[in-house]
Design a protein around this motif. Structure first.
Motif, mmCIF file in Angstrom:
data_model
loop_
_atom_site.group_PDB
_atom_site.id
_atom_site.type_symbol
_atom_site.label_atom_id
_atom_site.label_comp_id
_atom_site.label_asym_id
_atom_site.label_seq_id
_atom_site.Cartn_x
_atom_site.Cartn_y
_atom_site.Cartn_z
ATOM 1 N N ILE A 140 -76.514 60.290 50.639
ATOM 2 C CA ILE A 140 -75.544 61.280 51.089
ATOM 3 C C ILE A 140 -74.291 60.636 51.671
ATOM 4 O O ILE A 140 -73.205 61.217 51.664
ATOM 5 N N LEU A 141 -74.403 59.390 52.155
ATOM 6 C CA LEU A 141 -73.255 58.717 52.751
ATOM 7 C C LEU A 141 -72.479 57.861 51.760
ATOM 8 O O LEU A 141 -71.553 57.137 52.162
ATOM 9 N N ALA A 142 -72.825 57.948 50.494
ATOM 10 C CA ALA A 142 -72.122 57.145 49.491
ATOM 11 C C ALA A 142 -70.631 57.446 49.524
ATOM 12 O O ALA A 142 -70.214 58.607 49.497
ATOM 13 N N GLY A 143 -69.813 56.400 49.608
ATOM 14 C CA GLY A 143 -68.360 56.569 49.653
ATOM 15 C C GLY A 143 -67.796 56.754 51.038
ATOM 16 O O GLY A 143 -66.586 56.973 51.192
ATOM 17 N N LEU A 144 -68.630 56.657 52.077
ATOM 18 C CA LEU A 144 -68.180 56.913 53.447
ATOM 19 C C LEU A 144 -67.001 56.024 53.828
ATOM 20 O O LEU A 144 -66.012 56.493 54.402
ATOM 21 N N GLU A 145 -67.065 54.735 53.504
ATOM 22 C CA GLU A 145 -66.008 53.810 53.901
ATOM 23 C C GLU A 145 -64.691 54.135 53.193
ATOM 24 O O GLU A 145 -63.614 53.867 53.729
ATOM 25 N N GLN A 146 -64.774 54.717 52.004
ATOM 26 C CA GLN A 146 -63.562 55.013 51.244
ATOM 27 C C GLN A 146 -62.902 56.328 51.677
ATOM 28 O O GLN A 146 -61.670 56.420 51.748
ATOM 29 N N VAL A 147 -63.701 57.362 51.948
ATOM 30 C CA VAL A 147 -63.129 58.693 52.190
ATOM 31 C C VAL A 147 -63.270 59.176 53.620
ATOM 32 O O VAL A 147 -62.615 60.141 54.012
ATOM 33 N N GLY A 148 -64.115 58.547 54.416
ATOM 34 C CA GLY A 148 -64.265 58.925 55.808
ATOM 35 C C GLY A 148 -65.300 60.025 56.036
ATOM 36 O O GLY A 148 -65.683 60.740 55.110
ATOM 37 N N PRO A 149 -65.748 60.179 57.275
ATOM 38 C CA PRO A 149 -66.844 61.114 57.589
ATOM 39 C C PRO A 149 -66.491 62.589 57.430
ATOM 40 O O PRO A 149 -67.372 63.405 57.174
ATOM 41 N N ASP A 150 -65.216 62.970 57.587
ATOM 42 C CA ASP A 150 -64.853 64.383 57.455
ATOM 43 C C ASP A 150 -65.098 64.871 56.036
ATOM 44 O O ASP A 150 -65.684 65.954 55.818
ATOM 45 N N VAL A 151 -64.657 64.096 55.062
ATOM 46 C CA VAL A 151 -64.848 64.466 53.658
ATOM 47 C C VAL A 151 -66.330 64.452 53.309
ATOM 48 O O VAL A 151 -66.832 65.376 52.647
ATOM 49 N N ILE A 152 -67.049 63.423 53.750
ATOM 50 C CA ILE A 152 -68.489 63.350 53.473
ATOM 51 C C ILE A 152 -69.189 64.581 54.038
ATOM 52 O O ILE A 152 -70.067 65.183 53.394
ATOM 53 N N GLY A 153 -68.806 64.985 55.251
ATOM 54 C CA GLY A 153 -69.425 66.152 55.875
ATOM 55 C C GLY A 153 -69.144 67.442 55.131
ATOM 56 O O GLY A 153 -70.027 68.302 54.986
#
Length: 556
Positions: A140-153
């Motif tokens: 679920i956290l894939a891409g976190l470093e690229q897009v940030g936690p707001d987008v992931i959420g």
């Protein structure tokens, strides 16, 4: 592992969520990985399904599989590694089938098929260990470093709302009710998530779109339940046992209950509902069976105590299963999407093995003093009394209506809902649905205008009925729903509750009180966006203060 899809998520780390080898719900690391991989794979299956459907080659059977597979990944549904490996293998077959279907439809239409990428190209490993290794890249956290936690959420908000929708789709499909338009929405939504969207406004709009889809699904499920078992009507349900052999059935699968009642008719075995099966007693074609003896136990989080004391077999039909204790593990059967390692699974509605177990187990040796609670106040039943309700509003006999419900959890903070309900004035009504009602449905609230002050509308999906009641009253009073003397106080626990919340927001209903804790997958910034955009109120630590605010707002 990492999982933060439900209210039980561990919040002690830098990123809130269960990140050890075992989640709070009991899900182990390999099972969590397989669920993540299955979801990634389903995005690719849905991509081909959506492309085929746009060319007139939709496959509703494949779409039904998508809904079921998504359902299995909800909180407290399936904990079986073996079952998830089987689903991944099935999904690969469906992907190949849908790819061929799409390419043939494109050829028939004289167009060049697109070359799909991303999840649509995923090829699962041949071993379980290989699948778990693949899952490391698709959590679920894939891409976190690229897009940030707001987008992931906000991606998670869409995914978890979609999971809840798929659960409701499956509930309706079991009764033969489906809708190609709804299937198309699910395929499009999964395909959209497969593109790894990053625009916050777009993610919010898609979430509201899911809310509108869920309204159609809830309407379909309402029609499925009433069309299959009759329109719910008020009745009382016994909550204490009677002497005799016994079977307990939990979850949401009314067709499963009907099959069980048919198969136990004339056997001398009594059937008891549990948890979200309680509203089944409101349906005339189900309560017509005299051996539907009552409801046993409380909400899902109490099952480890309740089930240990039940003297017969227990059937789990949908979400709400928690790890069975050794004291009763041999009595448990799973059915439908549910699974737990080492627990017997029934693939269909043939309950012969359960009946055999009931005969072997002692059952209740004596009849307890009778206690009962009222149920069956669906929207049709309440709106038939609208003249009385409206007159009571106009004359001041009824000053406020509270809608209190949602998906309950085990945390002590949820006593908030009991304290809030206890403090509601005697000239108010409470509409309740979902398992949150077990926080207070044992209380005697008395009556008002000839009705019980506590009206049990039904399951969490019957939030549709609460909306219909509110809309009907608003129309009769010549006002908007948001202008009614009505307050929504909702608990959220898992993904069905997310779907219901998105539906309420899509309908423009504001000033919803939500809690007691907020989703871990939404960052403070994302929560602030949702609060400001939709007028949500986050419930506090003091239910009496929150109740006073609601009443003051109603008289302002």
């Amino acid at each position: 592992m990492f999982c933060y899809q439900c209210e039980q998520a561990d919040r002690s780390g830098p990123i809130p969520g269960c990140s050890l080898t075992r989640g709070t719900c009991g899900k182990d690391e390999p099972t969590s990985a397989l669920q993540d991989l299955l979801i990634y794979q389903l995005k690719g299956v849905a991509d081909y399904a959506a492309h085929a459907r746009r060319l007139g080659a939709g496959d509703d059977e494949a779409a039904g599989f998508l809904a079921l597979a998504m359902f299995t990944t909800l909180t407290n549904v399936n904990f079986s590694q073996t079952r998830f490996v089987e689903l991944i293998r099935q999904a690969e077959l469906y992907r190949a089938h849908l790819k061929a279907r799409y390419e043939q439809a494109a050829a028939d239409a004289g167009v060049t098929p697109e070359t799909l990428t991303g999840p649509a190209t995923f090829v699962p490993a041949s071993t379980t260990d290989g699948l778990i290794e693949q899952a490391a890249s698709h959590g679920i956290l894939a891409g976190l470093e690229q897009v940030g936690p707001d987008v992931i959420g906000l991606r998670a908000l869409n995914l978890y709302g979609l999971k809840g929708i798929c659960a409701y789709i499956h509930h309706a499909a079991v009764m033969g009710y489906t809708d190609p338009a709804v299937f198309a929405d699910v395929e499009d939504a999964l395909g959209y998530l497969g593109t790894d969207p990053t625009d916050i406004e777009d993610l919010l709009e898609h979430a509201l779109g899911l809310g509108r889809t869920n309204l159609s699904v809830l309407d379909m499920l309402n029609r499925a339940n009433s069309g299959s078992f009759g329109t719910p009507s008020p009745t009382t349900v016994r909550t204490t046992p009677v002497a005799g052999k016994a079977i307990l059935i939990s979850g949401h699968d009314f067709p499963g209950l009907k099959a069980l009642l048919e198969q136990t008719e004339g056997t001398g075995i009594n059937v008891y509902t549990h948890g979200e099966m309680l509203p089944a007693h409101g349906y005339p074609e189900l309560r017509a069976y005299p051996h539907l003896a009552g409801n046993y136990g409380g909400a899902w989080q109490d099952q480890q105590v309740d089930f240990a004391n039940f003297p017969g077999p227990i059937i789990m039909t949908s979400n709400c299963m928690i790890e069975p204790r050794q004291a009763y593990k041999h009595q448990i059967f799973t059915n439908g999407p549910v699974g737990w390692p080492g627990v017997r699974h029934i693939a269909d509605h043939d309950f012969s093995e359960v009946i055999q177990a009931a005969r072997a187990l002692p059952g209740f040796t004596e009849t307890a003093p009778e206690k009962s609670i009222p149920v069956g106040f669906g929207h049709k039943a309440v709106l038939e009394l609208s003249d009385e309700v409206l007159d009571a509003v106009r004359t001041g006999k009824l000053t406020h209506i509270f809608v209190m419900g949602g998906c309950d959890g085990a945390s002590p903070g949820r006593n908030y809902f009991r304290e809030y309900a206890e403090a509601t004035p005697d000239n108010t009504l409470i509409l309740t649905m979902g398992c949150a009602k077990y926080r207070f449905n044992d209380l005697d609230f008395g009556t008002l205008i000839g009705l019980p002050r506590l009206l049990d509308v039904g399951q969490c999906n019957d939030s549709y009925s609460a909306v219909r009641i509110a809309m009907g009253l608003a129309e009769a009073l010549g006002c908007e729903v948001n202008d009614l003397p009505l307050t929504m106080v909702l608990s959220w626990f898992e993904q069905k509750a997310v779907a219901v919340l998105l539906t309420l927001l899509a309908l423009g209903i504001r000033d919803i009180n939500l809690g007691p804790t907020l989703p871990a997958f939404l960052t403070p910034a994302a929560i602030q966006i949702v609060v400001e955009r939709f007028g949500l109120h986050l419930i506090g630590d003091d239910p009496i203060a929150d109740l006073d605010k609601a009443m003051a707002g109603a008289t302002a």
